[in-house]
Design an enzyme around this catalytic site. Structure first.
Site, PDB file in Angstrom:
ATOM      1  CB  SER A 193      -0.947   0.086   1.169  1.00 13.70           C
ATOM      2  OG  SER A 193      -0.178   0.006   2.247  1.00 13.70           O
ATOM      3  CG  ASN A 194       4.202   1.753   2.492  1.00 13.71           C
ATOM      4  OD1 ASN A 194       5.107   0.958   2.906  1.00 13.71           O
ATOM      5  ND2 ASN A 194       3.198   2.059   3.178  1.00 13.71           N
ATOM      6  CB  CYS A 247      -1.795   8.628   4.745  1.00 13.83           C
ATOM      7  SG  CYS A 247      -0.918  10.243   4.579  1.00 13.83           S
TER       8      CYS A 247
END
Ligand SMILES: [Zn+2]
Length: 378
Positions: free
Chosen positions: A177-178, A300
């Site tokens: 997901s980064n 985030c």
């Protein structure tokens, strides 16, 4: 021998012969250009300076004066200017220093290695950077907190720019997901420590720079060790406790802090330099004396973020960092820059120091580090 507007243009070999026979050779390029090498035997005088006071360089208007620049254009203009001032025995070296060096004529050169000269050639051409600035960058030490969304683009560009020492602190591991925004990391790096992935990529980009990776969470216990020997801090933290801790430590130790933050489609950038300018520039606490309630400041992973947004903000941070290291331009100190990606709009807010600030008020002793996690959880 060509003749342009009454000015002779001569080949470099001819110029060398005349120089040896007693002519004066003047290199009219900028200091930053001459620093990279000039025709041996030339006097270095910037064109504007020569044209303003030619007699200070060549008192006799009948003396033979040869002018040289990089490619032969500026020297011709300088020769025309001297002609108008009454000098009659003038010539411009055709093709300039480029042709002189290509002809293998003697040069006065600094001992630069070819990798340095080629890699940073576009910086070396900028008078505001030049050899001195590039060497200054090479000697600089920057601490980057977080190798994530902001740290990734910032570290990439600082490494490319030749900031000589990067210390990167992050205790996370690369997750899939980064990758939507943390461009230092690749699919193959999933599961690796972010600092290791970052260091491998940055070394591949610029093997000249030194990197120090610290796989630790930033806390009151290690912050002063992290800041040791550092010229500037780039804040790529994604949480408020670290942001307040960084601010307090930078005020205490007098380090400039380049701040950046992102939220969904919006970002903020500023430079907090209260540590070096107490009472005249604000710190982060002057702007936000109290952390927001957790519900008002989701990170985030909770609120989401447009992938390119930290790219924009991180590169604004890198730009400010390089300006501060070179001491050029106007820093974003005392100004908060907001960026709205959806509206594609930048907006600026003036920031004044808070005379009652708990940390940066002039004369107030450092109150000590606090429990930042507790402070930020209300
Ligand atoms: Zn303050």
């Amino acid at each position: 021998m060509a003749n342009v507007d009454g000015i002779r243009e001569i080949a470099p070999e001819e110029a060398l012969r005349r120089l040896q026979a007693g002519a004066v050779l003047v290199d009219v390029r900028g200091d930053h250009e001459r620093a990279l090498g000039m025709a041996q035997g030339a006097l270095g005088v910037v064109r504007e300076q020569l044209e303003a006071a030619p007699a200070a360089v060549v008192p006799d208007p009948d003396a033979e004066v040869l002018l040289i620049c990089q490619s032969g254009r500026r020297s011709l203009l300088a020769a025309q200017a001297l002609h108008a001032r009454g000098y009659r025995n003038l010539a411009s070296v055709r093709g300039g220093t480029t042709a002189w060096a290509a002809a293998g004529l003697p040069m006065l050169r600094p001992q630069l290695d070819p990798d340095f000269e080629e890699r940073y050639s576009r910086h070396l051409r900028l008078p505001e950077v030049g050899l001195q600035g590039q060497q200054r960058l090479a000697a600089s030490h920057v601490l980057i907190i977080g190798a994530g969304g902001l740290g990734s683009p910032a570290a990439y560009y600082l490494a490319a720019a030749g900031v000589g020492h990067l210390r990167i602190a992050d205790d996370d591991v690369v997750e899939r997901s980064n990758l939507q925004r943390q461009i230092l990391h690749t699919d193959a790096a999933i599961g690796m420590a972010k600092v290791d992935s970052a260091s491998a990529r940055l070394a591949a980009l610029n093997p000249r720079i030194r990197m120090e990776t610290v796989r630790e969470r930033v806390t009151s216990a290690n912050i002063e060790r992290l800041l040791d020997g550092i010229d500037l801090v780039l804040d790529g933290a994604d949480n408020f406790p670290v942001r307040y801790l960084l601010n307090d430590a930078c005020v205490k130790l007098g380090k400039p802090l380049v701040y950046g933050a992102v939220h969904r489609f919006e970002g903020q950038v500023s430079v907090f330099d209260a540590g070096r300018a107490r009472g005249s520039l604000p710190c982060y606490r002057c702007l936000f004396p109290e952390p927001p309630a957790a519900a008002d400041a989701p990170n985030c992973s909770e609120a989401g973020v447009l992938g390119v947004l930290p790219g924009v903000v991180g590169m604004l941070q890198a730009t400010e960092a390089i300006k501060l290291l070179l001491d050029i331009g106007t820093p974003l100190s005392g100004r908060l820059l907001h960026f709205d990606a959806l509206a594609m709009r930048f907006r600026e807010t003036r920031l004044a120091p808070d005379p009652g600030c708990a940390v940066c008020t002039p004369g107030r002793p450092f109150p000590g580090y606090i429990d930042y996690v507790k402070f930020c959880s209300g």
